[in-house]
Scaffold this active site. Structure first.
Site, short mmCIF file in Angstrom:
data_model
loop_
_atom_site.label_atom_id
_atom_site.label_comp_id
_atom_site.label_asym_id
_atom_site.label_seq_id
_atom_site.Cartn_x
_atom_site.Cartn_y
_atom_site.Cartn_z
N ASP A 51 18.50 57.63 22.86
CA ASP A 51 19.48 58.33 22.02
C ASP A 51 19.04 58.29 20.56
OD1 ASP A 51 21.70 59.43 20.78
OD2 ASP A 51 23.00 57.73 21.16
N GLU A 59 36.40 55.47 22.49
CA GLU A 59 36.07 56.38 23.58
C GLU A 59 36.96 56.19 24.80
OE1 GLU A 59 31.87 56.29 24.23
OE2 GLU A 59 31.44 57.08 22.24
N HIS A 65 29.08 63.30 24.46
CA HIS A 65 30.09 63.45 23.41
C HIS A 65 29.70 62.57 22.22
CE1 HIS A 65 32.32 59.60 24.97
NE2 HIS A 65 31.02 59.45 24.89
N HIS A 92 31.91 50.48 18.80
CA HIS A 92 33.05 51.25 19.30
C HIS A 92 34.31 50.42 19.50
CE1 HIS A 92 30.38 54.74 20.99
NE2 HIS A 92 30.39 54.67 19.69
N GLU A 142 20.86 52.99 28.41
CA GLU A 142 20.68 53.82 27.21
C GLU A 142 20.43 52.93 25.99
OE1 GLU A 142 23.48 56.53 24.28
OE2 GLU A 142 23.97 56.47 26.43
N SER A 185 28.04 55.40 15.84
CA SER A 185 26.73 54.79 16.01
C SER A 185 25.70 55.91 15.93
CB SER A 185 26.65 54.09 17.37
OG SER A 185 25.35 53.60 17.61
N ASP A 228 25.17 51.50 27.71
CA ASP A 228 24.54 51.88 26.44
C ASP A 228 24.53 50.64 25.56
OD1 ASP A 228 23.74 52.86 23.99
OD2 ASP A 228 25.51 54.11 23.67
N LYS A 251 22.95 65.45 22.28
CA LYS A 251 24.14 65.60 21.44
C LYS A 251 23.92 66.77 20.49
CE LYS A 251 25.25 60.63 21.36
NZ LYS A 251 25.20 59.39 20.53
N GLN A 292 27.46 48.29 23.66
CA GLN A 292 28.46 49.21 23.14
C GLN A 292 29.28 49.90 24.23
OE1 GLN A 292 27.80 51.50 19.40
NE2 GLN A 292 27.53 53.21 20.80
N GLU A 293 28.65 50.23 25.36
CA GLU A 293 29.36 50.96 26.40
C GLU A 293 28.99 50.42 27.78
OE1 GLU A 293 28.71 55.16 26.14
OE2 GLU A 293 28.95 55.20 23.96
N LYS A 320 28.14 62.39 29.72
CA LYS A 320 28.77 61.16 29.23
C LYS A 320 29.83 61.59 28.22
CE LYS A 320 27.16 58.13 26.15
NZ LYS A 320 26.42 57.06 25.46
#
Length: 426
Positions: free
Chosen positions: A311, A205, A364, A155, A284, A42, A242, A336, A163-164, A387
């Site tokens: 992000d 992940e 990451h 993901h 996020e 992503s 996220d 990142k 996503q997270e 993270k």
């Protein structure tokens, strides 16, 4: 004996089995440092460019032999004889050598590999841990981990938009205890999913990727897992997510979320309900990178309640972060290394955020390696948050294990900031 004598790169594989770049920096006395470059799934449109060969006969076009060659020829020639401790000068030369805005000629993967390898070699030359080389002798703060235990979006192959879904053991007394609490919660979550006949396979992940009825069900599962593991939601363990809203943005301020087409403000109202219902401490990429008005609405309604992390909208770029600060778009930035492409620019982004009262979360990528640089970066730069995935998959665990080592090295002066780190000056 502190000058760069050689640079060597090679093509290796990341956690998804795709090629990436590994670089060695060798000094005159034989001291050396190694770095491996991660890769995202992503990605923001303004990220520095990851150079791929696009030769369909090799790795389905994802080979990185061109980036490797650039390190072994142009980059090597440019850096030979430079003092390895001059990180800013090394990175400046790499940026000028590439000559493009987004590092597209040499490739951000080639440039970052060289930049990180030089930093590693410098720390090794001094015989000190990387986190101390980055942050100095007074570096003592461990990061609070934000752990992605349920995967969705880009993901995972499931029906979740977000996503997270992350657990955040911010109530722990130390990093070691935070890791234990999170691991126990992760395994409790697995048991709950099994009992309900839901998938316990993991995504990129390391988090579980079950098909659920709604995004809200995922939050409920996390609260249940925290409680069943013996911890208190909103006291011992919190939740972060996220959204990666780029992946469900339709354009013109419209999104498709939970099967419905909604406006930006309606999506923000859903987030407000989530924050009021669940122990959420951080959001996020709640809005898409092109939906600037949506970001402003989100900040107006949630900016004084939770951490709002940018992000894709900032991509670790100091210029974009500066604009976000002026426009009041967020109060935190995700960091990142491979989004911007050099160590120096990454540290500049962190410094800019901190000077303006924003928080930073070192992160990451979904395509990782067992390189542990970001663990040392989080400690050395004093971000207080990291993270780096779930409590499974060795490329994720490598970072957590490195943080355990750092905490042990620091001994009694090691400081775990708990929830205080999530409260920036607003």
């Amino acid at each position: 004996m502190t000058k760069i004598k050689d640079m060597r790169a090679r093509e290796v594989l990341d956690s998804r089995g795709n090629p990436t770049v590994q670089v060695d920096c060798i000094l005159e006395d034989g001291t050396w440092g190694r770095a491996q470059v991660p890769s995202g799934a992503s990605t923001g449109k303004k990220e520095a460019l990851e150079l791929r060969d696009k030769d369909e006969k090799r790795y389905k076009g994802k080979g990185v032999l061109k980036a490797v060659e650039h390190v072994n020829t142009e980059i090597k020639k440019a850096l030979l004889g430079m003092y390895v401790f001059n990180q800013a000068e090394i990175d400046k030369r790499l940026i000028e050598l590439d000559g493009t805005e987004n590092k597209s000629r040499l490739g951000a993967n080639a440039i970052l590999g060289a930049s990180m390898a030089c930093m590693r070699a410098a720390a090794n030359k001094l015989g000190i841990p990387l986190f101390q080389y980055i942050g100095g002798l007074n570096t003592t703060m461990l990061p609070v981990p934000m752990m992605n235990v349920i995967n969705g979006g880009e993901h995972a192959d499931n029906n979740l938009d977000i996503q997270e879904f992350m657990i955040v053991p911010a109530g722990a007394p130390s990093f070691k205890e935070a890791l234990r609490m999170a691991s126990e919660t992760f395994h409790t979550l697995k048991s709950i999913l099994k009992k309900r006949g839901l998938a316990t396979s993991v995504g990129d992940e390391g988090g579980f990727a079950p098909n659920l009825k709604s995004n809200e069900e995922a939050f409920s599962l996390l609260v249940e897992s925290i409680s069943e593991a013996g911890y208190k939601p909103r006291e011992d363990i919190y939740i972060a997510f996220d959204a990666a809203a780029n992946s469900f943005y339709l354009g013109n301020g419209k999104y498709r979320f939970d099967g419905k087409e909604i406006q930006s403000e309606e999506l923000v109202d859903i987030y407000v309900d989530i924050v009021n219902t669940f122990p959420v401490i951080s959001i996020e990429d709640g809005m898409a990178e092109d939906d600037i008005e949506g970001w402003k609405v989100q900040y107006k309604k949630l900016g004084d309640k939770v951490q709002l992390v940018g992000d894709d909208i900032f991509v670790t770029n100091p210029k974009l972060i500066e604009n976000g600060i002026k426009e009041n778009l967020a109060n935190s930035v995700l960091i990142k290394l491979n989004q911007i492409g050099t160590v120096s620019e990454t540290l500049k982004a962190i410094s800019l955020a901190h000077k303006n009262g924003w928080t930073c979360v070192v992160s990451h990528r979904s395509g990782e390696t067992c390189d542990t640089t970001i663990a040392d970066l989080a400690v050395g730069a004093g971000t207080g948050m990291i993270k780096t995935g779930s409590l499974s998959r060795s490329e994720r665990i490598a970072k957590y294990n490195r943080l355990l080592e750092i905490e042990e090295m620091l001994g009694e002066v090691a400081y775990y900031p708990r929830t205080s780190v999530f409260n920036p000056k607003r």
